[in-house]
Design a protein around this motif. Structure first.
Motif, mmCIF file in Angstrom:
data_model
loop_
_atom_site.group_PDB
_atom_site.id
_atom_site.type_symbol
_atom_site.label_atom_id
_atom_site.label_comp_id
_atom_site.label_asym_id
_atom_site.label_seq_id
_atom_site.Cartn_x
_atom_site.Cartn_y
_atom_site.Cartn_z
ATOM 1 N N TYR A 146 -10.679 3.805 12.165
ATOM 2 C CA TYR A 146 -9.975 4.029 10.877
ATOM 3 C C TYR A 146 -8.769 2.720 10.929
ATOM 4 O O TYR A 146 -8.471 2.777 9.879
ATOM 5 N N THR A 147 -8.486 2.304 12.181
ATOM 6 C CA THR A 147 -7.604 0.761 11.953
ATOM 7 C C THR A 147 -8.213 -0.317 11.550
ATOM 8 O O THR A 147 -7.627 -1.327 11.248
ATOM 9 N N TRP A 148 -9.500 -0.208 11.142
ATOM 10 C CA TRP A 148 -10.211 -1.535 10.543
ATOM 11 C C TRP A 148 -9.502 -2.188 9.087
ATOM 12 O O TRP A 148 -9.033 -1.177 8.601
ATOM 13 N N LYS A 149 -9.306 -3.192 9.250
ATOM 14 C CA LYS A 149 -8.272 -4.006 8.185
ATOM 15 C C LYS A 149 -8.632 -3.354 6.953
ATOM 16 O O LYS A 149 -7.731 -2.837 6.082
ATOM 17 N N GLY A 162 -1.569 -1.242 15.233
ATOM 18 C CA GLY A 162 -2.783 -0.367 15.188
ATOM 19 C C GLY A 162 -4.017 -1.441 14.870
ATOM 20 O O GLY A 162 -5.185 -0.877 15.192
ATOM 21 N N LEU A 163 -3.959 -2.746 14.677
ATOM 22 C CA LEU A 163 -4.984 -3.465 14.668
ATOM 23 C C LEU A 163 -5.399 -4.084 15.842
ATOM 24 O O LEU A 163 -6.550 -4.660 16.204
ATOM 25 N N GLU A 164 -4.628 -3.933 16.839
ATOM 26 C CA GLU A 164 -4.572 -4.633 18.215
ATOM 27 C C GLU A 164 -4.680 -3.636 19.419
ATOM 28 O O GLU A 164 -5.293 -3.814 20.426
ATOM 29 N N ARG A 165 -4.098 -2.511 19.233
ATOM 30 C CA ARG A 165 -4.194 -1.606 20.605
ATOM 31 C C ARG A 165 -5.421 -0.636 20.471
ATOM 32 O O ARG A 165 -6.016 -0.373 19.466
ATOM 33 N N PRO A 166 -5.784 -0.070 21.912
ATOM 34 C CA PRO A 166 -6.764 0.699 22.026
ATOM 35 C C PRO A 166 -6.604 1.999 21.076
ATOM 36 O O PRO A 166 -5.498 2.473 20.944
ATOM 37 N N LEU A 167 -7.755 2.691 20.590
ATOM 38 C CA LEU A 167 -7.663 3.905 19.778
ATOM 39 C C LEU A 167 -6.919 4.941 20.425
ATOM 40 O O LEU A 167 -6.324 5.852 19.848
ATOM 41 N N ALA A 205 -4.197 1.374 9.812
ATOM 42 C CA ALA A 205 -3.152 0.792 10.643
ATOM 43 C C ALA A 205 -1.791 0.809 9.928
ATOM 44 O O ALA A 205 -0.512 0.783 10.305
ATOM 45 N N ASP A 206 -1.840 0.658 8.513
ATOM 46 C CA ASP A 206 -0.494 0.555 7.803
ATOM 47 C C ASP A 206 -0.174 2.135 7.610
ATOM 48 O O ASP A 206 1.075 2.138 7.840
ATOM 49 N N THR A 207 -0.955 2.986 7.567
ATOM 50 C CA THR A 207 -0.662 4.500 7.473
ATOM 51 C C THR A 207 0.162 4.735 8.876
ATOM 52 O O THR A 207 1.295 5.351 8.999
ATOM 53 N N LEU A 208 -0.516 4.627 9.904
ATOM 54 C CA LEU A 208 0.144 4.595 11.254
ATOM 55 C C LEU A 208 1.614 3.816 11.401
ATOM 56 O O LEU A 208 2.273 4.498 11.928
ATOM 57 N N VAL A 236 -3.189 7.815 1.089
ATOM 58 C CA VAL A 236 -2.534 6.900 2.215
ATOM 59 C C VAL A 236 -3.303 5.793 2.168
ATOM 60 O O VAL A 236 -4.374 5.447 1.580
ATOM 61 N N ASP A 237 -3.016 4.790 3.187
ATOM 62 C CA ASP A 237 -3.800 3.664 3.690
ATOM 63 C C ASP A 237 -3.610 2.568 2.901
ATOM 64 O O ASP A 237 -3.458 2.510 1.573
ATOM 65 N N ARG A 238 -3.411 1.127 3.440
ATOM 66 C CA ARG A 238 -3.356 -0.105 2.801
ATOM 67 C C ARG A 238 -1.985 -0.245 2.521
ATOM 68 O O ARG A 238 -1.481 -1.390 2.686
ATOM 69 N N GLY A 239 -1.168 0.539 1.811
ATOM 70 C CA GLY A 239 0.119 0.327 1.499
ATOM 71 C C GLY A 239 1.209 0.594 2.530
ATOM 72 O O GLY A 239 0.805 1.153 3.659
ATOM 73 N N PRO A 240 2.408 0.122 2.298
ATOM 74 C CA PRO A 240 3.568 0.287 3.231
ATOM 75 C C PRO A 240 4.156 1.634 3.563
ATOM 76 O O PRO A 240 4.751 1.488 4.431
ATOM 77 N N ASP A 241 3.834 2.656 2.612
ATOM 78 C CA ASP A 241 4.652 3.815 2.950
ATOM 79 C C ASP A 241 3.970 5.146 2.516
ATOM 80 O O ASP A 241 4.099 5.937 1.716
ATOM 81 N N SER A 242 2.722 5.270 3.285
ATOM 82 C CA SER A 242 2.005 6.487 3.269
ATOM 83 C C SER A 242 2.622 7.693 3.435
ATOM 84 O O SER A 242 2.473 8.795 3.084
ATOM 85 N N ARG A 243 3.560 7.405 4.428
ATOM 86 C CA ARG A 243 4.366 8.658 5.069
ATOM 87 C C ARG A 243 5.136 9.127 4.009
ATOM 88 O O ARG A 243 5.451 10.276 3.444
ATOM 89 N N GLY A 244 5.963 7.948 3.315
ATOM 90 C CA GLY A 244 6.918 8.297 2.066
ATOM 91 C C GLY A 244 6.118 9.073 1.023
ATOM 92 O O GLY A 244 6.685 10.035 0.374
ATOM 93 N N VAL A 245 4.904 8.670 0.687
ATOM 94 C CA VAL A 245 3.998 9.092 -0.450
ATOM 95 C C VAL A 245 3.578 10.859 -0.206
ATOM 96 O O VAL A 245 3.762 11.607 -0.993
ATOM 97 N N VAL A 246 3.216 11.017 1.107
ATOM 98 C CA VAL A 246 3.001 12.056 1.396
ATOM 99 C C VAL A 246 4.091 13.334 1.280
ATOM 100 O O VAL A 246 4.169 14.222 0.744
ATOM 101 N N ALA A 247 5.163 12.817 1.888
ATOM 102 C CA ALA A 247 6.493 13.120 1.839
ATOM 103 C C ALA A 247 7.039 13.592 0.522
ATOM 104 O O ALA A 247 7.297 14.880 0.094
ATOM 105 N N HIS A 248 7.230 12.857 -0.288
ATOM 106 C CA HIS A 248 7.273 12.813 -1.793
ATOM 107 C C HIS A 248 6.670 13.937 -2.360
ATOM 108 O O HIS A 248 7.080 14.763 -3.273
#
Length: 245
Positions: A99-102, A118-123, A107-110, A45-57
């Motif tokens: 965790y949401t630090w760039k 995720g980069l702007e909202r309160p934790l 933030a990409d995972t969330l 996970v993290d950084r890429g566009p589809d962490s959820r898809g990776v985990v599910a796959h």
């Protein structure tokens, strides 16, 4: 029995690149007739566009009986730690970053789980939404991932090992976070350590270790390799290319 093993380096939410790496392995299996296991080296996970898809796959593949081993990486643990308590950073970080630090990429995972901004909202707000959005089955599966896998002359692990320490005495922090003390040690560890975690331009064999993290989290490929004994080959559309020490 052959000691051949396939390995896939860090994925970082890149589902399409993961599928491509697995397709290269499927083609090599068809050519060689060897149904050896595939070891995924963590950082799903993290950084890429589809962490959820990776985990599910990966979960779905294991559920249908694919011969896949999936190891835990530091980013996988950081997601779990955020879900447990967003105010406590992972102890492996060099400084207490959220965790949401760039550069972490949480933030990409969330976002892949339907929790945007995720980069702007309160934790606290993100955490409350993430607890509803990330399926408990994903959390349980990530928490259950092994830290290492030993096969013949190779040890597969996310980051590396603490040199000179017995495998049974290694700590989780070292296995998923270690760098300098491992990377700079030239000694033979008693096996070839196949790892990721430290991003490099191309898969590299150092004699005592093999690094397969080829910057998928920064636009690079997800690398697929074949390990037999202490020799290794990178898989390409044209077949195997040896990664010589």
């Amino acid at each position: 029995m052959s000691d051949l093993t396939y390995a896939i380096g860090d994925i970082h939410g890149q589902l399409d690149k993961l599928r491509h790496a697995q397709e290269l392995i499927a083609a090599d299996r068809a050519r060689s007739g060897n149904a050896a296991p595939i070891v995924h080296l963590g950082d799903l996970v993290d950084r890429g566009p589809d962490s959820r898809g990776v985990v599910a796959h990966l979960m779905a593949g294991q559920a249908r009986g694919e011969n896949w081993v999936v190891l835990k990486g530091n980013h996988d643990r950081m997601l779990l730690n955020f879900l447990a308590d967003p105010e406590i950073p992972d102890p492996g970080l060099s400084r207490p970053l959220p965790y949401t630090w760039k550069n972490i990429g949480g933030a990409d995972t969330l976002d892949s789980y339907g929790v945007p901004g995720g980069l702007e909202r309160p934790l606290g707000d993100l955490h409350a939404e993430a607890l509803r959005a990330v399926p408990q089955s994903h959390r349980d599966w990530l928490a259950s991932l092994p830290l290492w896998h030993r096969r013949a002359e190779a040890l597969f692990v996310h980051a590396g090992i603490r040199p000179g320490i017995a495998l049974a005495a290694q700590t989780e922090d070292d296995l998923i976070w270690i760098r300098g003390a491992f990377l700079d040690d030239p000694r033979d560890h008693g096996f070839l350590v196949v790892h990721g975690h430290t991003a490099i331009d191309a898969a590299t064999h150092y004699g005592n270790r093999l690094n397969l993290d080829t910057k998928a989290g920064y636009g690079g490929p997800v690398t697929a390799a074949v390990i037999e004994g202490r020799r290794a080959w990178r898989l390409t559309e044209h077949g195997r290319e040896e990664i010589a020490p």
